[in-house]
Write a protein that holds these residues in place. Sequence first.
Motif, PDB file in Angstrom:
ATOM      1  N   ALA A   1      -1.901  -5.069  15.128  1.00 30.94           N
ATOM      2  CA  ALA A   1      -1.353  -4.369  16.299  1.00 30.94           C
ATOM      3  C   ALA A   1      -0.700  -5.136  17.145  1.00 30.94           C
ATOM      4  O   ALA A   1       0.263  -5.034  17.943  1.00 30.94           O
ATOM      5  N   THR A   2      -1.088  -6.383  17.078  1.00 31.43           N
ATOM      6  CA  THR A   2      -0.618  -7.599  18.041  1.00 31.43           C
ATOM      7  C   THR A   2       0.979  -8.429  17.590  1.00 31.43           C
ATOM      8  O   THR A   2       1.760  -8.702  18.261  1.00 31.43           O
ATOM      9  N   GLY A   3       0.572  -8.278  16.762  1.00 31.78           N
ATOM     10  CA  GLY A   3       2.054  -8.878  15.972  1.00 31.78           C
ATOM     11  C   GLY A   3       1.748 -11.007  15.184  1.00 31.78           C
ATOM     12  O   GLY A   3       2.537 -11.141  15.633  1.00 31.78           O
ATOM     13  N   ASP A   4       0.948 -10.811  16.015  1.00 28.42           N
ATOM     14  CA  ASP A   4       0.660 -13.087  15.504  1.00 28.42           C
ATOM     15  C   ASP A   4      -0.409 -12.846  15.146  1.00 28.42           C
ATOM     16  O   ASP A   4      -1.192 -12.279  14.302  1.00 28.42           O
ATOM     17  N   PRO A   5       0.875 -14.537  13.967  1.00 26.38           N
ATOM     18  CA  PRO A   5       0.246 -14.802  12.575  1.00 26.38           C
ATOM     19  C   PRO A   5      -1.345 -15.301  12.830  1.00 26.38           C
ATOM     20  O   PRO A   5      -1.939 -14.821  11.894  1.00 26.38           O
ATOM     21  N   GLU A   6      -2.388 -14.933  13.964  1.00 30.59           N
ATOM     22  CA  GLU A   6      -2.995 -15.543  13.734  1.00 30.59           C
ATOM     23  C   GLU A   6      -4.001 -14.935  13.140  1.00 30.59           C
ATOM     24  O   GLU A   6      -5.293 -14.775  12.283  1.00 30.59           O
ATOM     25  N   ILE A   7      -3.773 -13.191  13.282  1.00 27.99           N
ATOM     26  CA  ILE A   7      -4.196 -12.281  12.580  1.00 27.99           C
ATOM     27  C   ILE A   7      -4.343 -12.097  11.310  1.00 27.99           C
ATOM     28  O   ILE A   7      -4.717 -10.719  10.458  1.00 27.99           O
ATOM     29  N   PHE A   8      -3.672 -12.750  10.860  1.00 23.97           N
ATOM     30  CA  PHE A   8      -3.115 -12.575   9.168  1.00 23.97           C
ATOM     31  C   PHE A   8      -3.767 -13.785   8.117  1.00 23.97           C
ATOM     32  O   PHE A   8      -4.709 -13.472   8.852  1.00 23.97           O
ATOM     33  N   ALA A   9      -2.626 -14.635   7.987  1.00 24.32           N
ATOM     34  CA  ALA A   9      -3.660 -15.982   7.632  1.00 24.32           C
ATOM     35  C   ALA A   9      -4.668 -16.267   8.725  1.00 24.32           C
ATOM     36  O   ALA A   9      -6.025 -16.714   7.942  1.00 24.32           O
ATOM     37  N   GLY A  10      -4.583 -16.796   9.931  1.00 23.46           N
ATOM     38  CA  GLY A  10      -5.654 -17.415  10.384  1.00 23.46           C
ATOM     39  C   GLY A  10      -6.651 -17.105  10.895  1.00 23.46           C
ATOM     40  O   GLY A  10      -7.648 -17.752  10.851  1.00 23.46           O
ATOM     41  N   TYR A  11      -6.889 -15.770  10.904  1.00 21.41           N
ATOM     42  CA  TYR A  11      -8.693 -14.918  11.072  1.00 21.41           C
ATOM     43  C   TYR A  11      -8.960 -14.742   9.366  1.00 21.41           C
ATOM     44  O   TYR A  11      -9.908 -14.817   9.072  1.00 21.41           O
ATOM     45  N   LEU A  12      -8.011 -14.680   8.317  1.00 18.47           N
ATOM     46  CA  LEU A  12      -8.409 -14.388   7.022  1.00 18.47           C
ATOM     47  C   LEU A  12      -8.751 -15.464   6.117  1.00 18.47           C
ATOM     48  O   LEU A  12      -9.721 -14.878   5.944  1.00 18.47           O
ATOM     49  N   LEU A  13      -8.246 -16.347   6.964  1.00 20.29           N
ATOM     50  CA  LEU A  13      -9.191 -17.517   6.041  1.00 20.29           C
ATOM     51  C   LEU A  13     -10.037 -18.619   6.931  1.00 20.29           C
ATOM     52  O   LEU A  13     -10.622 -19.848   6.799  1.00 20.29           O
ATOM     53  N   ASN A  14      -9.920 -18.094   7.663  1.00 19.01           N
ATOM     54  CA  ASN A  14     -10.878 -19.032   8.969  1.00 19.01           C
ATOM     55  C   ASN A  14     -12.933 -17.985   8.364  1.00 19.01           C
ATOM     56  O   ASN A  14     -12.876 -17.437   9.454  1.00 19.01           O
ATOM     57  N   PRO A  15     -13.518 -19.299   8.135  1.00 15.31           N
ATOM     58  CA  PRO A  15     -14.813 -19.050   7.783  1.00 15.31           C
ATOM     59  C   PRO A  15     -15.544 -18.644   9.013  1.00 15.31           C
ATOM     60  O   PRO A  15     -16.929 -18.129   8.582  1.00 15.31           O
TER      61      PRO A  15
END
Length: 231
Positions: A138-152
């Motif tokens: 909902a934010t549009g920030d790329p952190e919530i895609f690949a950033g969160y997806l691969l952050n252990p």
Amino acid sequence: MRNDLGFEDANVRLAAHHAIDKAALSKALLWRRRGAAFGRRDAGHCGYLADFKFDYSPDKAKAALAKSGFSPEKPAKIKFAATNGHFPSDYDIARAIVQMWQKVGIEAELETIEYAKYFELNRGTKLPEATLYSWDNATGDPEIFAGYLLNPKMPFSRGRAWTSGRSHPNLFEIADYNKRIAGYRALNKTVVEAGATIPLLQSVLTVVRKKNLNYAEIRKRLDPRQYDGLE
């Protein structure tokens, strides 16, 4: 996507991506309302890779599998999880993908899971090699895609199954906007080329309004230090 079990071999992971005809999925199951996705960002959003494509090519899929000794006669075997009825055409998409994989030499055992079960299995790092999931932001920030997806460190991240022993780039902590977004673009490309994720289709939002409602579409450029898309 995992990088162990039946997907430990990068050739198998990349073959799984090359084998999927995203345009056919959109046309047959979603009335062409979703475009093919090649990175973890949609068109028009910051971090989007406008010039990056990942080929749909059964021949490339077969060639990648052949490097590891697999073929339609001797398939690589994996497990594949999907919900049924939680996302539009989710189970039908999963079944179609299974057929596409089978043609190139990947035998997938499809398992139906409830939406809540996804989180339970993910927390315990017990999801299968591949899981069909709709990832929204909902934010549009790329952190919530690949950033969160691969952050252990994130509870819903696939990173614990994929980035074991690796350092996750802390791009969110970079103050310089342009450097941060450039970092996400590089990360988005890397995770696809490594077979860490298979982006399938871009989500579409439908807006309905009354015919007599006075409505004017407004598009304005936001502060580029915050966002390089359109509102």
